[in-house]
Design a protein around this motif. Sequence first.
Motif, short mmCIF file in Angstrom:
data_model
loop_
_atom_site.label_atom_id
_atom_site.label_comp_id
_atom_site.label_asym_id
_atom_site.label_seq_id
_atom_site.Cartn_x
_atom_site.Cartn_y
_atom_site.Cartn_z
N GLU A 26 -13.82 -52.69 -31.28
CA GLU A 26 -13.86 -51.22 -31.39
C GLU A 26 -15.16 -50.66 -30.83
OE1 GLU A 26 -11.09 -51.01 -35.45
OE2 GLU A 26 -13.26 -50.64 -35.54
N ASN A 27 -16.28 -51.32 -31.17
CA ASN A 27 -17.58 -50.86 -30.68
C ASN A 27 -17.67 -50.95 -29.16
OD1 ASN A 27 -18.30 -50.42 -33.30
ND2 ASN A 27 -20.08 -51.78 -33.31
N MET A 28 -17.12 -52.03 -28.61
CA MET A 28 -17.14 -52.20 -27.15
C MET A 28 -16.29 -51.12 -26.49
SD MET A 28 -18.93 -54.57 -25.75
CE MET A 28 -19.31 -56.31 -25.62
N THR A 29 -15.11 -50.89 -27.04
CA THR A 29 -14.22 -49.86 -26.48
C THR A 29 -14.92 -48.51 -26.48
OG1 THR A 29 -12.36 -51.09 -27.42
CG2 THR A 29 -11.91 -48.83 -26.70
N LYS A 30 -15.55 -48.17 -27.60
CA LYS A 30 -16.29 -46.92 -27.72
C LYS A 30 -17.42 -46.86 -26.68
CE LYS A 30 -18.79 -44.36 -31.37
NZ LYS A 30 -18.26 -43.00 -31.23
N LEU A 31 -18.15 -47.97 -26.57
CA LEU A 31 -19.28 -48.03 -25.63
C LEU A 31 -18.82 -47.79 -24.19
CD1 LEU A 31 -22.34 -48.79 -25.20
CD2 LEU A 31 -21.57 -51.15 -24.91
N PHE A 32 -17.79 -48.50 -23.78
CA PHE A 32 -17.34 -48.39 -22.39
C PHE A 32 -16.61 -47.07 -22.11
CE2 PHE A 32 -18.46 -52.82 -22.04
CZ PHE A 32 -18.79 -52.97 -20.72
N SER A 33 -16.08 -46.42 -23.16
CA SER A 33 -15.38 -45.16 -22.87
C SER A 33 -16.32 -43.96 -23.00
CB SER A 33 -14.15 -45.01 -23.77
OG SER A 33 -14.54 -45.01 -25.12
N GLU A 34 -17.44 -44.11 -23.74
CA GLU A 34 -18.28 -42.93 -23.98
C GLU A 34 -19.64 -42.95 -23.27
OE1 GLU A 34 -18.59 -42.28 -28.21
OE2 GLU A 34 -16.42 -42.11 -28.45
N GLU A 35 -20.16 -44.14 -22.99
CA GLU A 35 -21.51 -44.22 -22.43
C GLU A 35 -21.47 -44.22 -20.90
OE1 GLU A 35 -24.86 -44.47 -24.11
OE2 GLU A 35 -25.07 -43.82 -22.03
N ASP A 36 -22.20 -43.30 -20.30
CA ASP A 36 -22.24 -43.22 -18.83
C ASP A 36 -23.43 -43.97 -18.24
OD1 ASP A 36 -19.98 -41.61 -18.74
OD2 ASP A 36 -21.18 -39.81 -19.10
N ASN A 37 -24.46 -44.15 -19.04
CA ASN A 37 -25.67 -44.81 -18.55
C ASN A 37 -25.44 -46.33 -18.53
OD1 ASN A 37 -28.19 -46.14 -18.47
ND2 ASN A 37 -29.22 -44.29 -19.19
N ALA A 38 -25.40 -46.89 -17.33
CA ALA A 38 -25.05 -48.31 -17.19
C ALA A 38 -26.04 -49.23 -17.89
CB ALA A 38 -24.96 -48.68 -15.71
N ILE A 39 -27.33 -48.86 -17.85
CA ILE A 39 -28.32 -49.73 -18.49
C ILE A 39 -28.12 -49.75 -20.01
CG2 ILE A 39 -30.80 -50.13 -18.89
CD1 ILE A 39 -31.32 -49.30 -16.01
N GLU A 40 -27.75 -48.60 -20.57
CA GLU A 40 -27.42 -48.56 -22.00
C GLU A 40 -26.20 -49.44 -22.30
OE1 GLU A 40 -29.00 -47.03 -24.73
OE2 GLU A 40 -30.56 -46.90 -23.19
N VAL A 41 -25.22 -49.42 -21.41
CA VAL A 41 -24.04 -50.28 -21.58
C VAL A 41 -24.46 -51.75 -21.61
CG1 VAL A 41 -21.89 -51.07 -20.50
CG2 VAL A 41 -22.41 -48.62 -20.60
N VAL A 42 -25.32 -52.14 -20.68
CA VAL A 42 -25.78 -53.52 -20.60
C VAL A 42 -26.48 -53.93 -21.91
CG1 VAL A 42 -27.43 -55.07 -19.45
CG2 VAL A 42 -25.99 -53.54 -18.09
N LYS A 43 -27.37 -53.06 -22.39
CA LYS A 43 -28.12 -53.36 -23.62
C LYS A 43 -27.18 -53.58 -24.82
CE LYS A 43 -32.09 -50.38 -22.53
NZ LYS A 43 -32.83 -49.16 -22.95
N TRP A 44 -26.31 -52.60 -25.05
CA TRP A 44 -25.49 -52.66 -26.27
C TRP A 44 -24.39 -53.69 -26.18
CZ3 TRP A 44 -27.25 -51.24 -30.70
CH2 TRP A 44 -28.30 -50.31 -30.72
#
Lengths: 212, 212, 212
Positions: free
Chosen positions: A165-183
């Motif tokens: 669920e957290n991953m789905t939320k991350l990839f659907s809501e976060e636009d900043n790629a570096i933030e995606v990599v971190k989380w």
Amino acid sequence: VRRFFMFRITKSEGVFFEKFEEAAEKVLECANLLFDLMTNYTDIGAKIKRIECLESDCDSYVHQTIEYLNKSFITPIDREDIFLIAKETDDVVDSIEAIAHRFAMYNVTSLRPEAIEFAALIPQSVEKLKDLMYEMKKMKKSKKISEIIIEINRLENVGDKMYRENMTKLFSEEDNAIEVVKWKSIYELIEKVLDNCEDVANIVEGVVMKHA
Amino acid sequence: VRRFFMFRITKSEGVFFEKFEEAAEKVLECANLLFDLMTNYTDIGAKIKRIECLESDCDSYVHQTIEYLNKSFITPIDREDIFLIAKETDDVVDSIEAIAHRFAMYNVTSLRPEAIEFAALIPQSVEKLKDLMYEMKKMKKSKKISEIIIEINRLENVGDKMYRENMTKLFSEEDNAIEVVKWKSIYELIEKVLDNCEDVANIVEGVVMKHA
Amino acid sequence: VRRFFMFRITKSEGVFFEKFEEAAEKVLECANLLFDLMTNYTDIGAKIKRIECLESDCDSYVHQTIEYLNKSFITPIDREDIFLIAKETDDVVDSIEAIAHRFAMYNVTSLRPEAIEFAALIPQSVEKLKDLMYEMKKMKKSKKISEIIIEINRLENVGDKMYRENMTKLFSEEDNAIEVVKWKSIYELIEKVLDNCEDVANIVEGVVMKHA
């Protein structure tokens, strides 16, 4: 490899269980500190240092256990199982330390609420792991042991679901790629800790079966 | 599982140690080539091909060791330990090859100075690993063996610290997310090689303890 | 640890091979479903749910095998090998399920043709794995067993090459960093499944050697 005699533990054999208990107490301290770090996100550097120290203490217990194992002729449970329990417990604490380091390494400035909710499973699972270590020496008579193992497995399943669920939320809501990599990396590690706890529980389950 | 008789190695038992030495020589060649690739960043394709060949040679030694193990009744050290040393040595060389491939795969055009400094630990640690393989057969009399193991552990600790420093630098200074992804992955692999070396050293440490 | 008597399998010993066959059938079903999901990229949610169910069935077989192992005095092949085959087979199906989940987690809207070509190796390798499980019980007389093992190794090598080509293509052509993160992760998992298959094949190869 199997042992058929009565399950009676001598004093020298009991040392293994004591080491497991001591290590588990340190792992729980680590898990609680990590959760404290995440919920009170200040003094990160100092908190990471304390987690490092605890991880190092835990390392010593694991090392002592293996050293003791290599010198012992008779062991209360199979040698391989002692080795595996020690090694996998070490993996739990290593993964906890790895999470703590990531907050500094990735220069994380603010925490996601869903990350905290997810990480809250870690002290819960490690608490059960500690209980398991205390029950192990009385496994023949313990009624709680299978309940504890089921609970650790349940927490791992809850974690799996939250992870996705957290991953789905991350990839659907976060636009900043570096933030995606971190989380993405942090979530993977949180899920790994819960997996590591389950691995320990599964080994203990096997030990209990052999002695049933 | 334990052996209580005098530690005397017959000719056929000695084969295991020879295979470990031969494999370690190849791993060291691989490690040196990787470092050469990183410090003289030209002809990448050809250099990667040579590392691939060496990895494949190393694979053969590991395979021969396990084949020989499966046919041997008597072994100079525990069967599981021979298997683990062979397997973990293979992991070292696999991780080295994986790093080499990444420079091509990720289309890396220029190297970061701190990456080179970090990777310099790899040939250092593998050099010690090779020394360890040569000392193993005389473990009863060897004074150097524990020094070597301590040194491999020390290099892993230095590596851990550099890994975290490099990551911190990467996440605080690099704005290009794809560059972050590339170097995060390369740093993780460099750290893994040093971990793999430590794993071999720890198994050998256990073997020495059992025969002490 | 070695067995020197004739390789005759009693009915109760045969249970291990039956469990391996049943598990392998489920893994193959999973592999086929994953490939179907990727080639007919609709109803993703429902298809993932079915893969989850199959993975859970497969888990049960593995669990039953280990439970049975812990209760058995005599085993047709070494205890460690039974444990490892069960565990590594579980890893195959876990990795397949992990790939399926990624399409939902990463909100993947369209598939890359080269990803499908790469993933096509999974049902091919798992098909061979299933054949291997059926050949294992007649290993003394089987002529096919070494052919199958060679084929699984070959598919892993083909996969390694495709993995690197796909990664090179991804990093040289894709500008969207989040897309790079998604596909890098999916490619790594596809390569991992093929590795996991090879791991099972290598354990079986060792078993065959011991009984040769």
